[in-house]
Write an enzyme that holds these catalytic residues in place. Structure first.
Site, PDB file in Angstrom:
ATOM      1  N   ASP A  18      -9.042  63.044 -96.261  1.00 16.98           N
ATOM      2  CA  ASP A  18      -9.533  64.423 -96.108  1.00 16.98           C
ATOM      3  C   ASP A  18      -8.426  65.438 -96.383  1.00 16.98           C
ATOM      4  OD1 ASP A  18      -8.337  63.567 -93.690  1.00 16.98           O
ATOM      5  OD2 ASP A  18      -9.368  65.112 -92.543  1.00 16.98           O
TER       6      ASP A  18
ATOM      7  N   GLU B 177      -3.942  73.208 -87.595  1.00 19.58           N
ATOM      8  CA  GLU B 177      -5.219  72.506 -87.418  1.00 19.58           C
ATOM      9  C   GLU B 177      -5.752  72.802 -86.018  1.00 19.58           C
ATOM     10  OE1 GLU B 177      -5.993  69.005 -85.772  1.00 19.58           O
ATOM     11  OE2 GLU B 177      -4.036  68.044 -85.849  1.00 19.58           O
TER      12      GLU B 177
ATOM     13  N   HIS C  28      -9.337  73.503 -90.067  1.00 23.63           N
ATOM     14  CA  HIS C  28      -9.598  72.106 -89.690  1.00 23.63           C
ATOM     15  C   HIS C  28     -10.174  72.007 -88.279  1.00 23.63           C
ATOM     16  CE1 HIS C  28      -8.845  67.759 -89.242  1.00 23.63           C
ATOM     17  NE2 HIS C  28      -8.535  67.718 -90.531  1.00 23.63           N
TER      18      HIS C  28
END
Length: 600
Positions: A72, A203, A414
């Site tokens: 990813d 993230e 994210h």
């Protein structure tokens, strides 16, 4: 005014296909180039049309940075470089460079050879893409061009994962990729210095989660595995090839040894050998305990864990199988799941995050009837457990990193929108900084204040520390020195060092003020009266009467002279340097008030 622009092409209010476009002082950098595991069409790749509407991508982008080898974050790289067309440099760490092509090829085999998907990159494209990679070491400052530099920091998470600082002049952005602020059984905790970037892009996978004790989680995991195999059931643990897999293998290996268990444990074929090879090769990236004991015992050589053969899935009796990939979206883990799902004795333990659209996400959301390929329905009777062994930072870890880096602003990627919103408010309240969470395709523009970096000489700092107390963390303190510019760099040094470096001779600037005093005595007697008056008045200063008749107070010189026209008046010449201007002004005012009458 200079500005920083950030546009997520993927992972904006979403998990999957991480790809962030950053423009900083005229330089354009793409951070990660991932694939979304929940889609099997063009949506799996980021929308690269946002980068530029005309011209070649290579002319627009200065470089691409890959934070780690998870698909990813790197899965779309061959598609981007070989099919969309990018010929510029791609930066990643040495472990990422070694492992990335293996995982890309594994996924290509599943997508193309087994599923027959079209418009996908080939094996040759993966090789050609990797030729463009420039590998970097931790803490190495890499000069991309004359103005743009990057630096990698340890991120934990998986072998070779790194956070990157991107710097142009005095402006900087830190991109975390995926990171973990707590050490685990095989990797250390993420670390970054107090770099104070203009922007921290972090993230936020677990934006609202604060994990319980790791020891409790490990105990629960072992208990569930043990209970299932004791009653004759099979345990499937979907994992990605490197990272969490090694963490759980070490845990089970130790437990099996301690309990003297004979139930077989298997790992996807070939991956154990590959993992072992890379952990040996990059042992410096593991935690301190593993590095220390590596010579005596390699923690990654498992006695109880054997290579898995697909025929073993039909064997009767209990077993534990680690199979890839981790989200049950394809491959061996999905094949085994389909075979074992109908037996309630069996268990699947999901140890990490699953993106929307994957089988893993569906069963964790409570679905028990799944539509598989070819419209076949699969009834899930096996037990489903989620146990977070995720190597992502939780909410506490994210806050810790923000505090450590001290950025001017924060941008969240994210993560899921609702959870990100909660964390965004928390960051703004606690750190008093702006926090953003753009969606895919949305651009955030941050104006930046130009600043000039100034180095400080060690000698000057040492002198300050000797002369006064250490500075307090949150209280500013004045530092006196000479600012010099040499080779386009500014430094604050002591005046002595500045003169020496610039080859200059020292000159002293003095100010002299004339004070008229009514006194018929001789100059020497007037000077003596001045000395007596100042000595009794200034108890905390060094006052001296010199042989030549002059008086000094610290560096200030006072001389008595006759008036050229009035014999009953004396002239006091008060002279000082600019450093002692305050004391010089005070003495001048004091003497203008006259001297006390001498006793007759």
């Amino acid at each position: 005014m200079p500005e920083i622009r950030v546009t997520p092409l993927g992972a904006g209010q979403d998990v999957g296909r991480s790809c962030i476009l950053v423009s900083i002082s005229g330089k354009n950098v793409m951070l990660d180039c991932g694939m979304h595991m929940g889609y099997n069409d063009d949506r799996r790749f980021p929308d690269f049309s946002y980068i530029t509407q005309s011209g070649r991508l290579t002319d627009f982008l200065d470089c691409v940075i890959i934070s780690h080898f998870h698909l990813d974050h790197c899965g779309a790289l061959p598609y981007f470089s070989e099919m969309v067309g990018y010929d510029g440099p791609i930066y990643m760490t040495h472990p990422t460079q070694a492992i990335c092509p293996i995982l890309l090829e594994d996924y290509r085999k599943i997508a193309v050879d087994k599923k027959g998907e079209a418009n996908f990159f080939t094996s040759q494209m993966i090789k050609d893409c990797m030729k463009k990679v420039v590998a970097v070491h931790l803490h190495q400052t890499v000069q991309v061009d004359d103005e743009l530099e990057i630096k990698a920091y340890y991120a934990g998470h998986v072998l070779g994962a790194a956070m990157f600082q991107i710097k142009v002049g005095s402006e900087s952005v830190v991109y975390t990729g995926d990171y973990n602020m707590t050490p685990d059984r095989h990797l250390g905790a993420a670390w970054i210095d107090k770099c104070r970037p203009n922007l921290l892009i972090t993230e936020s996978t677990y934006a609202t989660t604060i994990r319980d004790s790791k020891r409790c989680r490990e105990r629960d995991f072992l208990k569930k595995v043990h209970e299932t195999v004791e009653r004759g059931g099979k345990v499937l643990i979907p994992v990605f090839a490197l990272g969490r897999a090694q963490e759980l293998c070490i845990l089970l290996e130790t437990f099996w040894e301690r309990m003297n268990l004979k139930v077989p444990i298997y790992f996807s074929t070939g991956l154990t050998e590959k993992a072992n090879h890379y952990y040996k090769l990059f042992i410096t990236w593991t935690n301190q305990k593993i590095r220390k004991t590596f010579v005596q015992r390699n923690m990654f050589e498992f006695k109880h864990i054997k290579a898995f053969d697909r025929t073993f899935a039909d064997n009767p009796g209990p077993m534990v199988v680690f199979a890839t990939p981790g989200m049950l979206h394809a491959g061996q883990s999905l094949q085994i799941f389909r075979k074992w799902a109908g037996n309630e004795k069996n268990m699947v333990i999901m140890p990490g995050y699953c993106v929307q659209g994957t089988v893993g996400h569906k069963i964790l959301s409570g679905q028990r009837k799944l539509e598989m390929e070819g419209r076949q329905m699969l009834e899930v009777k096996m037990q489903v457990e989620y146990m977070s062994f995720s190597a992502h930072a939780d909410a506490k870890g994210i806050m810790q990193l923000v505090g450590q880096a001290e950025p001017e602003s924060v941008l969240l990627v994210h993560g899921e929108a609702k959870k990100m919103e909660f964390l965004r408010q928390k960051i703004e309240q606690e750190f008093r900084v702006s926090c953003y969470m753009p969606a895919n395709g949305e651009t955030v523009t941050l104006p930046t204040s130009p600043s000039i970096p100034v180095g400080i000489s060690l000698g000057l700092l040492k002198r300050e520390m000797v002369q006064g107390l250490l500075p307090e963390a949150k209280k500013p303190r004045l530092l006196h020195g000479t600012l010099i510019m040499k080779d386009n760099n500014f430094r604050l040094v002591s005046s002595e060092q500045a003169l020496k470096e610039l080859g200059l001779a020292e000159h002293q600037l003095r100010f002299t003020c004339r004070v008229h005093l009514q006194d018929t005595r001789k100059e020497q007697e007037t000077a003596l009266r001045v000395y007596s008056h100042l000595k009794s008045t200034l108890k905390d200063h060094c006052v001296q009467h010199l042989p030549d008749g002059s008086v000094t107070v610290e560096s200030i010189l006072i001389q008595a002279a006759a008036h050229s026209e009035d014999p009953g008046t004396k002239v006091l010449l008060v002279s000082w340097t600019y450093q002692d201007e305050e004391l010089g002004s005070f003495l001048t005012a004091l003497l203008k008030n006259g001297l006390p009458q001498a006793p007759s």
